[in-house]
Scaffold this active site. Structure first.
Site, PDB file in Angstrom:
ATOM      1  N   SER A 141       0.884  -1.171   0.000  1.00  0.00           N
ATOM      2  CA  SER A 141       0.000   0.000   0.000  1.00  0.00           C
ATOM      3  C   SER A 141       0.915   1.213   0.000  1.00  0.00           C
ATOM      4  O   SER A 141       2.120   1.083   0.197  1.00  0.00           O
ATOM      5  CB  SER A 141      -0.886  -0.013   1.234  1.00  0.00           C
ATOM      6  OG  SER A 141      -0.086  -0.065   2.388  1.00  0.00           O
ATOM      7  N   LEU A 142       0.349   2.372  -0.238  1.00  0.00           N
ATOM      8  CA  LEU A 142       1.177   3.576  -0.325  1.00  0.00           C
ATOM      9  C   LEU A 142       0.822   4.519   0.804  1.00  0.00           C
ATOM     10  O   LEU A 142      -0.345   4.623   1.190  1.00  0.00           O
ATOM     11  CB  LEU A 142       0.922   4.289  -1.658  1.00  0.00           C
ATOM     12  CG  LEU A 142       1.339   3.546  -2.917  1.00  0.00           C
ATOM     13  CD1 LEU A 142       0.828   4.269  -4.146  1.00  0.00           C
ATOM     14  CD2 LEU A 142       2.857   3.410  -2.973  1.00  0.00           C
TER      15      LEU A 142
ATOM     16  N   GLU B 272       3.573   9.328 -11.521  1.00  0.00           N
ATOM     17  CA  GLU B 272       2.501   8.568 -12.177  1.00  0.00           C
ATOM     18  C   GLU B 272       1.143   9.039 -11.688  1.00  0.00           C
ATOM     19  O   GLU B 272       0.990   9.309 -10.496  1.00  0.00           O
ATOM     20  CB  GLU B 272       2.666   7.069 -11.820  1.00  0.00           C
ATOM     21  CG  GLU B 272       4.119   6.621 -11.877  1.00  0.00           C
ATOM     22  CD  GLU B 272       4.334   5.149 -11.530  1.00  0.00           C
ATOM     23  OE1 GLU B 272       3.397   4.493 -11.046  1.00  0.00           O
ATOM     24  OE2 GLU B 272       5.464   4.673 -11.768  1.00  0.00           O
TER      25      GLU B 272
ATOM     26  N   LYS C 159      -2.342   8.546 -10.119  1.00  0.00           N
ATOM     27  CA  LYS C 159      -2.836   7.481  -9.250  1.00  0.00           C
ATOM     28  C   LYS C 159      -4.232   7.102  -9.739  1.00  0.00           C
ATOM     29  O   LYS C 159      -5.202   7.828  -9.525  1.00  0.00           O
ATOM     30  CB  LYS C 159      -2.871   7.955  -7.798  1.00  0.00           C
ATOM     31  CG  LYS C 159      -3.229   6.830  -6.840  1.00  0.00           C
ATOM     32  CD  LYS C 159      -2.948   7.233  -5.404  1.00  0.00           C
ATOM     33  CE  LYS C 159      -3.178   6.057  -4.476  1.00  0.00           C
ATOM     34  NZ  LYS C 159      -4.535   5.497  -4.567  1.00  0.00           N
TER      35      LYS C 159
ATOM     36  N   ASP D 149      -7.726   5.566 -10.002  1.00  0.00           N
ATOM     37  CA  ASP D 149      -8.698   5.232  -8.957  1.00  0.00           C
ATOM     38  C   ASP D 149      -9.434   3.953  -9.364  1.00  0.00           C
ATOM     39  O   ASP D 149     -10.547   3.986  -9.869  1.00  0.00           O
ATOM     40  CB  ASP D 149      -9.672   6.395  -8.786  1.00  0.00           C
ATOM     41  CG  ASP D 149     -10.456   6.286  -7.492  1.00  0.00           C
ATOM     42  OD1 ASP D 149     -10.132   5.410  -6.673  1.00  0.00           O
ATOM     43  OD2 ASP D 149     -11.388   7.086  -7.312  1.00  0.00           O
TER      44      ASP D 149
ATOM     45  N   ARG E  77      -5.872  -7.520  -4.972  1.00  0.00           N
ATOM     46  CA  ARG E  77      -4.920  -7.231  -3.900  1.00  0.00           C
ATOM     47  C   ARG E  77      -5.389  -7.814  -2.573  1.00  0.00           C
ATOM     48  O   ARG E  77      -4.577  -8.321  -1.792  1.00  0.00           O
ATOM     49  CB  ARG E  77      -4.757  -5.720  -3.772  1.00  0.00           C
ATOM     50  CG  ARG E  77      -3.860  -5.317  -2.630  1.00  0.00           C
ATOM     51  CD  ARG E  77      -3.600  -3.824  -2.637  1.00  0.00           C
ATOM     52  NE  ARG E  77      -2.692  -3.490  -1.555  1.00  0.00           N
ATOM     53  CZ  ARG E  77      -3.061  -3.358  -0.285  1.00  0.00           C
ATOM     54  NH1 ARG E  77      -4.333  -3.516   0.038  1.00  0.00           N
ATOM     55  NH2 ARG E  77      -2.186  -3.072   0.643  1.00  0.00           N
TER      56      ARG E  77
ATOM     57  N   TYR F  17       1.898  -0.919 -13.387  1.00  0.00           N
ATOM     58  CA  TYR F  17       2.845   0.048 -12.822  1.00  0.00           C
ATOM     59  C   TYR F  17       3.923  -0.601 -11.954  1.00  0.00           C
ATOM     60  O   TYR F  17       4.620   0.093 -11.222  1.00  0.00           O
ATOM     61  CB  TYR F  17       2.126   1.137 -12.042  1.00  0.00           C
ATOM     62  CG  TYR F  17       1.130   0.638 -11.012  1.00  0.00           C
ATOM     63  CD1 TYR F  17       1.552  -0.085  -9.906  1.00  0.00           C
ATOM     64  CD2 TYR F  17      -0.228   0.923 -11.158  1.00  0.00           C
ATOM     65  CE1 TYR F  17       0.647  -0.533  -8.966  1.00  0.00           C
ATOM     66  CE2 TYR F  17      -1.143   0.479 -10.225  1.00  0.00           C
ATOM     67  CZ  TYR F  17      -0.700  -0.253  -9.127  1.00  0.00           C
ATOM     68  OH  TYR F  17      -1.595  -0.698  -8.203  1.00  0.00           O
TER      69      TYR F  17
ATOM     70  N   LYS G  72      -2.407  12.900  -2.737  1.00  0.00           N
ATOM     71  CA  LYS G  72      -3.826  12.812  -3.107  1.00  0.00           C
ATOM     72  C   LYS G  72      -4.390  14.168  -3.512  1.00  0.00           C
ATOM     73  O   LYS G  72      -4.056  15.189  -2.916  1.00  0.00           O
ATOM     74  CB  LYS G  72      -4.626  12.283  -1.903  1.00  0.00           C
ATOM     75  CG  LYS G  72      -4.173  10.919  -1.414  1.00  0.00           C
ATOM     76  CD  LYS G  72      -4.672   9.811  -2.315  1.00  0.00           C
ATOM     77  CE  LYS G  72      -6.096   9.472  -2.016  1.00  0.00           C
ATOM     78  NZ  LYS G  72      -6.273   8.255  -1.243  1.00  0.00           N
TER      79      LYS G  72
ATOM     80  N   CYS H 206     -44.791  33.127  -3.820  1.00  0.00           N
ATOM     81  CA  CYS H 206     -43.391  33.551  -3.808  1.00  0.00           C
ATOM     82  C   CYS H 206     -42.896  33.701  -2.365  1.00  0.00           C
ATOM     83  O   CYS H 206     -43.534  34.382  -1.567  1.00  0.00           O
ATOM     84  CB  CYS H 206     -43.269  34.883  -4.544  1.00  0.00           C
ATOM     85  SG  CYS H 206     -41.656  35.640  -4.369  1.00  0.00           S
TER      86      CYS H 206
ATOM     87  N   CYS I 204     -42.346  37.737  -1.824  1.00  0.00           N
ATOM     88  CA  CYS I 204     -43.398  38.767  -1.851  1.00  0.00           C
ATOM     89  C   CYS I 204     -44.805  38.187  -1.757  1.00  0.00           C
ATOM     90  O   CYS I 204     -45.777  38.942  -1.762  1.00  0.00           O
ATOM     91  CB  CYS I 204     -43.279  39.610  -3.111  1.00  0.00           C
ATOM     92  SG  CYS I 204     -43.807  38.738  -4.592  1.00  0.00           S
TER      93      CYS I 204
ATOM     94  N   CYS J 204     -42.163  33.906  -9.995  1.00  0.00           N
ATOM     95  CA  CYS J 204     -43.005  34.784  -9.189  1.00  0.00           C
ATOM     96  C   CYS J 204     -43.656  35.780 -10.135  1.00  0.00           C
ATOM     97  O   CYS J 204     -42.989  36.338 -11.005  1.00  0.00           O
ATOM     98  CB  CYS J 204     -42.133  35.513  -8.176  1.00  0.00           C
ATOM     99  SG  CYS J 204     -42.916  36.977  -7.512  1.00  0.00           S
TER     100      CYS J 204
ATOM    101  N   CYS K  71     -42.005  42.619  -6.185  1.00  0.00           N
ATOM    102  CA  CYS K  71     -41.260  41.608  -5.442  1.00  0.00           C
ATOM    103  C   CYS K  71     -39.881  42.161  -5.090  1.00  0.00           C
ATOM    104  O   CYS K  71     -39.126  42.564  -5.973  1.00  0.00           O
ATOM    105  CB  CYS K  71     -41.116  40.340  -6.284  1.00  0.00           C
ATOM    106  SG  CYS K  71     -40.216  39.036  -5.437  1.00  0.00           S
TER     107      CYS K  71
HETATM  108  C1  9MJ Z   1      -2.005   3.633  -9.112  1.00  0.00           C
HETATM  109  N1  9MJ Z   1      -3.050   3.330  -8.363  1.00  0.00           N
HETATM  110  O1  9MJ Z   1      -2.121   4.225 -10.179  1.00  0.00           O
HETATM  111  C2  9MJ Z   1       0.835   2.293  -7.511  1.00  0.00           C
HETATM  112  N2  9MJ Z   1      -0.695   3.240  -8.649  1.00  0.00           N
HETATM  113  O2  9MJ Z   1       2.787   1.314  -6.535  1.00  0.00           O
HETATM  114  C3  9MJ Z   1       0.504   3.529  -9.225  1.00  0.00           C
HETATM  115  N3  9MJ Z   1      -0.471   2.463  -7.581  1.00  0.00           N
HETATM  116  C4  9MJ Z   1       1.485   1.513  -6.505  1.00  0.00           C
HETATM  117  N4  9MJ Z   1       1.447   2.945  -8.513  1.00  0.00           N
HETATM  118  C5  9MJ Z   1       3.067   0.537  -5.481  1.00  0.00           C
HETATM  119  N5  9MJ Z   1       0.671   4.285 -10.332  1.00  0.00           N
HETATM  120  C6  9MJ Z   1       1.935   0.255  -4.816  1.00  0.00           C
HETATM  121  C7  9MJ Z   1       0.906   0.869  -5.481  1.00  0.00           C
END
Ligand code: 9MJ
Length: 677
Positions: free
Chosen positions: A84-85, A115, A117, A119, A138, A227, A316, A410, A413, A428, A434
Site C-alpha cells: 500500500s502507499l 505517475e 494514481k 482510482d 490485492r 505500474y 492525493k 413567492c 413577496c 413569481c 417583489c
Molecule cells: C495507481 N493506483 O495508479 C501504484 N498506482 O505502486 C501507481 N499504484 C502503486 N502505482 C506501489 N501508479 C503500490 C501501489
C-alpha cells in the site's frame, strides 16, 4: 479444399495477427487496422476453429471469455506482498518525504517516476513462460481473490506475452479501472434494464471484475494499466523503475501514457500541478499522483515501514465526489422572478472547497434526480465547476424523507407562482413589487451594459430599497446628494459622484434602455433588434403581438413577454416616470421601412412546405410586397399561405374565416404590380 495443415497454419497466423493488433491498439495506442478489419480477422478465426475443433486452443483470442463461471473466488496467497502507499495531502508532506529519502540515501537529488494514481483496483497477473496463468486482486495485501477468468476477458490484457524469451515467472501489477465513458454507458444500460446503477467508475470496475459470470465482465469494457512487478524469475530486472515500465510495455503490458520521470521535489510538485490541471480531461478517474524513487537499488536501500515502501508516496487530490445529507430545500427568487430550488446539505469538503448549498436549477431537475429532503446524495465538484448533486443513494433514504414541493406563493413577496406548462422554470408573478426582483431589476437597470450608472453597487441598492426610498428604477433619478450622503459608507463626495453618474446616464440609447427594463428573454441582441425595428419606444409600446413578431429573431415566446411587459400598468408608469425624469435617447432611423406593394396592409402567415421557395424566402417576399408577416394565425391575420402538410394553422384560419391562398395564388399576388404612388 484447404488441407488441415494449411488451416492450422492460418489459425496460428490469425492468432498472432490479432494479438499484434491488440498490442498496437492498447499498448502503443497506434492501431494499424480499422475495427472492421480487426473484427473480420476474429470472424475468420472463429470460423476455422468451429470447422476444425481439433485446432482449439484455450489461449486463442477467441477464448478470452471462457472458463467456468465459478460459485466463488478462490483465495490466492501473494508470494510477494502487494504494497500500500503512504498518503500525502500537502506540499509540505512531499517536501518531507523527499528530504527523508535524500537523508537516508545521503544524496543531493532524486529522480522520481511520477505517475497518475488511477482510482481503480490493484491487481496482480502471474505469467509463467509468458503465459497468463493467474490473476488475483490485492485483497489485504497478503491474500486476494482469483479473478483469472474475468481478467482474461479484458481485451487489453495479453494472454501471451510478446517476445521470444519471456521470463520464467513475471508477476505484473497494476490497476483495473473503467473509463468514465464506459461507466456512463454501463449505467445507462443498467437503468434501461431496471438494474442497479453504480455510484462511480471505481465501484463499477470492482463490481464488474467480481462478476461470477465472465461474459458480463467482457461486455463491461474494463481497462488495466500496469505500474510494477511482484515476483520474477529468469529475468534481469532493469536498474530503474522507468526502464522496468518500458520493459513491461515491450512484453505487451499496457502502462499509463501520462507517466514521466521528474527531477527532485520541484519536478514532483510541477507534475502534480500539470496533471491536476488536466484531471477532468483524462478519460479515467485519478485520485492523486504517485512518486516512486526511480533507481531500484535506491528503492532497496530505502526499504519499507510496515506495508508501505519508504521509496514511494501518493499525493492525493482533494476528493471530487463525496456523500452528504440534504436537510432542506429552499426556493430563491432571481431578478427575472425565476424560482430556483436550492438544496441545503450538511457541509462537505469536496473538490477543494466546503459545500453547503447546491442548486437544483428547477423542478424538472428535482424530479429527474428524485431528490428528497432527508436523502443521502453524492455531491460532485470538479475543477471550477459549480457543485452538483450527482445522484441520490436510494438505499439510504429515510422513511420520513419529504418530497420537494414548488410553493404556490413567492417566498419573498407572496405573489402567486406561475409555472407555464412545458416550461421547467417557475416564476413569481410579482414583477416590480417583489423585493427579490426589485434588487435585481435595479442592479440590472444600472449595470454597465444597460444604463451604465457608475458607483451603484449592490450594498447601496440594498440600502436604498431597505430604507424605502427606492422601489423602482425611476426613483433613482429623484435622489438628492444630501439623501445619499446619509447612507452607510457614503460621504458628500461619493454621494455627489453618484447623483452625477445618474444624471449622466439619462442620455442613453434605445437599445440600452430596452435592455435595462429587464423584460424577460430580452437580452442585448433582442433589445437592439427591437430598437432598430421600431425606431422609438412609442411604436414598440403600441405594437401588437403580431407586429412584435415581425422583428428579426423574435418568435411568439419573446413577443409574448414584450407584450405582457408593456401591458402591465405598473411598468408603463415606471417608464413614464423615467422619461419625466429626463431619460432620453435619439430616435433611430428605421432600418426596415415597411415596403409599399401589392400586399400592403395585409397580415400574412405562411404555413406548410412550399414547392418553389423556402418558408423564409416566402416571408421575405411577402414583406417586400408590403405585408406584415407573423408566425401565428389570429383575428388580425388577413391571408394564410398554405404549402404541403399544413397543420393546425390551416384549421384555425378556416375557423376564423381568414383568406387562404395556395402557393400559386400567393405567387400571383406577389406578381401583381404595386399600387400607383
Ligand atoms: C495507481 N493506483 O495508479 C501504484 N498506482 O505502486 C501507481 N499504484 C502503486 N502505482 C506501489 N501508479 C503500490 C501501489
Amino acid at each position: 479444399m484447404a488441407t488441415s495443415r494449411e488451416m492450422a497454419r492460418r489459425a496460428r497466423e490469425l492468432r498472432e495477427l490479432i494479438e499484434n493488433h491488440n498490442y498496437r491498439y492498447y499498448v502503443l495506442d497506434d492501431p494499424q487496422v480499422s475495427d472492421a478489419q480487426f473484427d473480420a480477422l476474429m470472424r475468420e478465426l472463429r470460423q476455422i476453429e468451429s470447422a476444425h475443433p481439433e485446432l482449439a486452443d484455450p489461449d486463442s483470442p477467441t477464448q478470452r471469455v471462457g472458463g467456468q463461471a465459478s460459485r466463488e473466488f478462490r483465495e490466492v496467497v501473494h508470494a510477494v506482498p502487494m504494497l500500500s502507499l503512504d498518503n500525502a495531502f500537502s506540499e509540505q508532506d512531499i517536501l518531507d518525504f523527499d528530504r527523508r529519502a535524500r537523508e537516508r540515501l545521503d544524496v543531493a537529488a532524486i529522480a522520481y517516476s511520477a505517475e497518475p494514481k488511477i482510482d481503480g483496483l490493484a491487481i496482480t497477473l502471474h505469467y509463467q513462460q509468458g503465459r497468463l496463468v493467474q490473476a488475483a486482486t490485492r485483497g489485504d495485501g497478503s491474500r486476494g481473490e482469483d479473478v483469472t477468468v474475468n481478467v482474461r476477458a479484458i481485451r487489453s490484457v495479453p494472454i501471451q506475452l510478446r517476445g521470444r524469451h519471456p521470463p520464467a515467472v513475471l508477476e505484473a501489477r497494476g490497476e483495473v479501472f473503467m473509463t468514465r465513458k464506459s461507466f456512463e454507458a454501463l449505467n445507462r444500460r443498467q437503468s434501461e434494464r431496471g438494474d442497479k446503477t453504480f455510484a462511480n467508475p471505481r465501484n463499477a470496475a470492482a463490481g464488474s471484475l467480481r462478476q461470477l459470470d465472465p461474459t458480463i465482465t467482457a461486455e463491461r469494457s474494463l481497462d488495466l494499466f500496469f505500474y510494477g512487478v511482484g515476483a520474477t524469475e529468469g529475468w534481469r530486472v532493469p536498474p530503474r523503475h522507468s526502464e522496468l515500465l518500458a520493459a513491461l510495455r515491450d512484453f505487451g503490458l499496457r502502462t499509463c501514457p501520462e507517466i514521466d520521470v521528474v527531477d527532485g521535489v520541484e519536478g514532483c510538485l510541477a507534475y502534480y500541478r500539470r496533471i491536476g490541471g488536466r484531471r477532468d480531461k483524462l478519460a479515467y478517474d485519478i485520485d492523486g499522483v504517485v512518486y516512486k524513487v526511480d533507481r531500484l537499488d535506491w528503492q532497496r536501500d530505502l526499504g519499507f515501514v510496515a506495508r508501505a515502501p519508504r521509496w514511494a508516496v501518493a499525493y492525493k487530490f482533494p476528493a471530487q465526489e463525496e456523500t452528504t445529507v440534504v436537510h432542506d430545500v429552499q426556493f430563491y427568487v432571481g431578478r427575472t422572478g425565476a424560482l430556483t430550488p436550492v438544496a441545503h446539505v450538511v457541509p462537505v469538503f469536496v473538490g477543494g472547497v466546503t459545500v453547503s448549498n447546491i442548486t437544483l436549477h428547477n423542478m424538472d431537475e428535482v424530479a429527474r434526480k428524485d431528490v428528497r429532503i432527508g436523502d443521502t446524495v453524492v455531491v460532485r465538484r470538479a475543477g471550477d465547476v459549480i457543485p452538483e448533486i450527482v445522484r441520490v443513494i436510494p438505499e439510504k433514504r429515510p422513511h420520513d424523507a419529504r418530497s420537494v414541493k414548488l410553493p404556490a406563493r413567492c417566498p419573498v413577496c407572496n405573489s402567486h407562482v406561475d409555472r407555464t406548462e412545458g416550461e421547467a422554470v417557475a416564476r413569481c408573478s410579482g414583477g416590480l413589487v417583489c423585493a427579490a426582483q426589485r434588487l435585481g431589476a435595479i442592479r440590472h437597470f444600472a449595470s454597465r451594459r444597460a444604463m451604465d450608472v457608475d458607483g451603484l453597487g449592490e450594498r447601496l441598492v440594498e440600502q436604498l430599497i431597505e430604507s424605502g426610498r427606492v422601489a423602482t428604477p425611476a426613483d433613482l433619478y429623484t435622489l438628492t446628494v444630501a439623501e445619499v450622503a446619509e447612507l452607510e459608507r457614503m460621504g458628500p463626495r461619493s454621494a455627489a459622484n453618484l447623483v452625477a453618474a445618474l444624471a449622466k446616464s439619462k442620455q442613453t440609447t434605445l437599445p440600452r434602455f430596452l435592455y435595462a427594463l429587464g423584460i424577460r428573454d430580452v437580452g442585448e441582441a433582442t433589445a437592439l433588434a427591437l430598437a432598430e425595428h421600431f425606431g422609438d419606444l412609442d411604436p414598440l409600446q403600441a405594437a401588437s403581438f403580431e407586429e412584435v413578431q415581425e422583428v428579426r429573431d423574435v418568435g411568439p415566446v419573446v413577443a409574448g413577454h414584450v407584450r405582457e411587459f408593456f401591458a402591465e400598468e405598473r411598468n408603463r408608469l415606471v417608464i413614464k416616470n423615467l422619461r419625466a425624469a429626463g431619460v432620453t435617447w435619439p430616435v433611430i432611423e428605421r432600418a426596415v421601412t415597411v415596403a409599399e406593394g401589392p400586399l400592403t396592409g395585409q397580415v400574412v402567415v405562411i404555413t406548410g412546405t412550399l414547392a418553389t421557395m423556402s418558408r423564409e424566402q416566402a416571408r421575405e417576399a411577402a414583406r417586400a410586397a408590403g405585408a406584415t408577416v407573423t408566425d401565428s394565425v389570429s383575428k388580425k391575420t388577413t391571408l394564410l399561405v398554405v404549402g404541403a402538410d399544413a397543420g393546425s394553422k390551416l384549421k384555425k384560419a378556416q375557423d376564423l374565416g381568414v383568406r387562404i391562398a395556395d402557393e400559386a395564388e400567393f405567387r400571383q399576388l406577389l406578381d401583381r404590380s404595386g399600387p400607383a404612388r
